[in-house]
Design a protein around this motif. Structure first.
Motif: not given
Length: 109
Positions: A85-106
């Motif tokens: 869809g539009t906006g968030f492409l993943l569930t809340r749990r998926g967004i949280d997992e992506v945020k963890q990967l982003l924090d690790e990458l940064k």
């Protein structure tokens, strides 16, 4: 006469096109840490496009093992948590997992 002219012009156009392709080569997708951080930030904020996300998931990263590992983790997340869809492409749990990967990458920069 016009047939000979047509064949000559066609040959010239094809020759020029081949020379351009040989000179410039084929395009390639070279992802850098900064690009990946930007994409993951857009995902977390719900501003990433589905096309950007799918291209990232679909193209292996051969020049950087760490970025490829993150891409593979994102593929796993996408398979479990994708809603599209539009906006968030993943569930809340998926967004949280992506945020963890982003924090690790940064944290690696």
């Amino acid at each position: 006469m016009s047939l000979l002219l047509t064949i000559s012009l066609t040959f010239a156009v094809v020759l020029v096109a081949l020379l351009v392709f040989v000179r410039f080569g084929t395009p390639y997708y070279l992802l850098k840490k900064e690009n990946l951080a930007t994409l993951l930030t857009l995902m977390v904020e719900g501003r990433a496009t589905d096309s950007d996300w799918q291209v990232f998931l679909g193209v292996p990263i051969r020049h950087n093992e760490r970025l490829e590992m993150i891409r593979q983790q994102c593929v796993d997340i996408d398979q479990r948590e994708y809603i599209g869809g539009t906006g968030f492409l993943l569930t809340r749990r998926g967004i949280d997992e992506v945020k963890q990967l982003l924090d690790e990458l940064k944290g690696e920069q």
